[in-house]
Design a protein around this motif. Sequence first.
Motif, PDB file in Angstrom:
ATOM      1  N   ASN A   1     -12.731   7.697  61.844  1.00 32.90           N
ATOM      2  CA  ASN A   1     -12.050   8.529  60.835  1.00 32.90           C
ATOM      3  C   ASN A   1     -11.054   9.493  61.469  1.00 32.90           C
ATOM      4  O   ASN A   1     -10.808  10.579  60.950  1.00 32.90           O
ATOM      5  CB  ASN A   1     -13.081   9.302  60.015  1.00 32.90           C
TER       6      ASN A   1
ATOM      7  N   HIS B   1     -18.920  10.703  59.236  1.00 35.60           N
ATOM      8  CA  HIS B   1     -18.661  10.231  57.878  1.00 35.60           C
ATOM      9  C   HIS B   1     -17.706  11.148  57.117  1.00 35.60           C
ATOM     10  O   HIS B   1     -17.506  10.972  55.910  1.00 35.60           O
ATOM     11  CB  HIS B   1     -19.982  10.096  57.107  1.00 35.60           C
TER      12      HIS B   1
ATOM     13  N   GLN C   1     -11.771  12.765  57.222  1.00 38.82           N
ATOM     14  CA  GLN C   1     -10.721  12.753  58.248  1.00 38.82           C
ATOM     15  C   GLN C   1     -10.968  13.846  59.273  1.00 38.82           C
ATOM     16  O   GLN C   1     -11.323  14.969  58.936  1.00 38.82           O
ATOM     17  CB  GLN C   1      -9.357  12.975  57.586  1.00 38.82           C
TER      18      GLN C   1
END
Length: 247
Positions: free
Chosen positions: A149, A126, A129
């Motif tokens: 991500n 989560h 990046q």
Amino acid sequence: MKCSAFALVLLFSLLIRPAAADPYQIVTEEWAPYNYTENNQLTGMTTDVVRAIMGLTGDNFETVVLPSMRSAKVLNSRPRTILYSMFRTPDREPLYKWVGPIAEESIYPYQLASATPVNTLEQLMHAPQITTRIAGLIPNTLEAKGFTNLDKSATGSDQLYRMLLVGRTDIIVGDTPAGVVYYSRQLNIPPATLRRIPVELYRSSLYIAFSPDSEDSVVAAWANALETLRSSGALARIQRRYDHLVE
């Protein structure tokens, strides 16, 4: 007339004779501390092992340093090609002939020590990046684990660290702990600047991979030579040369 007929037979035999097989070629990439260039010279732990193997087998194959994706393409397209270092994975298992293992290594993500600590897989998944190299085993593995991500924009290891240091990303992943130590020294990153996130994202053994057309006798000779290095203690001595590149 007899001479002419003989000449025709000789010419025909030359025309139908199979072309000489391509010589073996070794390809590798920049991935310290296993294979990398320093002062314009190819070095690294696995490089030393490969040279020691050829010292025992009597081979003197040309070695070419290529970008990561190109080296993999050459292994998949050029006959009689040898690539090191490569993680041996279930997907890759049937594609090549293998010699090893040389070392067992792990891949962890890293962040700045000054950042809010990330400690779990869930937190990683989560995170805003995670930056990796543009392609290869690591981004493929993370995508298979469900990571959505990923920023796959780094073309090399040094770019990963530069992006982290200037705030273009919060987390990087791509090197083993020994590799992180090496690149930190190369880029003059002060000690304790980077923090290893305690989530092992990948663990496997490093091997030498041969293209599938490679002769079994050559692969067997390399495997036997590696075992000779292992049993004689020479492999351990080579590995100890790089003990300073561990955390």
